[in-house]
Motif scaffolding. Sequence first.
Motif, PDB file in Angstrom:
ATOM      1  N   PRO A  76       0.697  -1.234   0.074  1.00  0.00           N
ATOM      2  CA  PRO A  76       0.047  -0.109  -0.021  1.00  0.00           C
ATOM      3  C   PRO A  76       0.780   1.323  -0.047  1.00  0.00           C
ATOM      4  N   ARG A  77       0.455   2.208  -0.803  1.00  0.00           N
ATOM      5  CA  ARG A  77       1.001   3.519  -0.998  1.00  0.00           C
ATOM      6  C   ARG A  77       0.023   4.579  -0.848  1.00  0.00           C
ATOM      7  N   PRO A  78       0.273   5.807  -0.303  1.00  0.00           N
ATOM      8  CA  PRO A  78      -0.498   6.940  -0.423  1.00  0.00           C
ATOM      9  C   PRO A  78      -0.897   7.258  -1.957  1.00  0.00           C
TER      10      PRO A  78
ATOM     11  N   SER B 187      -1.841  -4.158 -14.033  1.00  0.00           N
ATOM     12  CA  SER B 187      -1.757  -4.297 -15.584  1.00  0.00           C
ATOM     13  C   SER B 187      -0.414  -3.740 -15.889  1.00  0.00           C
ATOM     14  N   VAL B 188      -0.009  -2.716 -15.515  1.00  0.00           N
ATOM     15  CA  VAL B 188       1.327  -2.144 -15.681  1.00  0.00           C
ATOM     16  C   VAL B 188       2.559  -2.784 -15.013  1.00  0.00           C
ATOM     17  N   GLY B 189       2.323  -3.549 -14.396  1.00  0.00           N
ATOM     18  CA  GLY B 189       3.340  -4.746 -13.568  1.00  0.00           C
ATOM     19  C   GLY B 189       3.919  -4.141 -12.294  1.00  0.00           C
ATOM     20  N   SER B 190       3.099  -3.163 -11.602  1.00  0.00           N
ATOM     21  CA  SER B 190       3.580  -2.759 -10.738  1.00  0.00           C
ATOM     22  C   SER B 190       3.029  -3.580  -9.264  1.00  0.00           C
ATOM     23  N   GLU B 191       3.827  -3.426  -8.134  1.00  0.00           N
ATOM     24  CA  GLU B 191       3.535  -4.143  -7.155  1.00  0.00           C
ATOM     25  C   GLU B 191       3.098  -3.263  -6.018  1.00  0.00           C
ATOM     26  N   VAL B 192       3.007  -1.937  -6.284  1.00  0.00           N
ATOM     27  CA  VAL B 192       2.478  -1.121  -5.373  1.00  0.00           C
ATOM     28  C   VAL B 192       0.866  -1.374  -5.417  1.00  0.00           C
ATOM     29  N   THR B 193       0.017  -0.850  -4.275  1.00  0.00           N
ATOM     30  CA  THR B 193      -1.271  -0.860  -4.099  1.00  0.00           C
ATOM     31  C   THR B 193      -1.607   0.566  -3.571  1.00  0.00           C
TER      32      THR B 193
END
Length: 313
Positions: A38-40, A113-119
């Motif tokens: 999780p990110r702000p 979908s863009v391959g990021s592991e942030v949420t």
Amino acid sequence: MDDPKYSKFNVSTTVYKNVNGQDIDLGVMIPKDAHAGPRPILVHFHGGFLVAGHAMYPEWFANWAIDYSLLHSAIVVSPNYRLFPESTGLEILSDIRDFWTWIQDDLPAYLKSVGSEVTPDYSKVSAYGESAGGYLAIMSALTQPDLVKAVIAAYPMTYIDSDWYCVASTTKFPFGSPQVPVAVFEEHVKGTPKGKIFTGAFPPERMELAISILQSGGFTGLGDDESLFLDRVLEKLNADRRMPFLFAFHGTEDSAVPCEQTKKFVGKWEEKFGKGSVVGKWEKGDHGVDNETTLEEPWLQAGLTGVTKAWID
């Protein structure tokens, strides 16, 4: 999007809405060093008098704001929206509502979908905008108070039904501009095919149009629905409900957007929601008073301290 200002982000764009077969897109910027999970979220609304500007125009994304988002490893999302005069004020606000729906319903899947592991961390959402974007950021605070935790409004348009926007005058010289003939506005309207929308323009495109509209009092065309006007929306809210923290600042010599109107609105906010709900800072300078400002600037820190507490802490 390959501007050096964005070099510390992975940048991508996607469509969040379609109107009359025409796409409206947004930009997503993920800090390259953001850890998984999780990110702000920092939402950025661009300025341009609601007439010009673009979500990814780097010159209108302040350096301090880039640094602030990187400091907190925030996911930055910046939407385009329909522009005036091809679209009305209510149509612009409908885009902003649909954008916030996209943020809540579609952002997680898009990040995957863009391959990021942030949420996205929906407990940590803030909105920031300059000029017309400040208007949209404040409107987001008023209409999305359960989602948005803090707002940064840089020299925002506030009283868009005031004489400054709605009465013709030969004494308005935004950015030192000379008088632009009203024919620029009128001919533009005549030459626009019905149903055609505009959703983003890199300056100087459409800036002459924006100045012509301002000088001729053409913002009456945005409409007269009460939901368009920040002060009227504010008045109808319950003073006891939880509201986002507001940090507004403005150059005292602003030639494009009146500083006194921001001071007035900040006073209304404090009167409604109490001391500690808002910080207003008034610094010597014209529109874009923060162009050379860094995160270390004391007046900026005075407001961002409250933003960070409401947004992150």
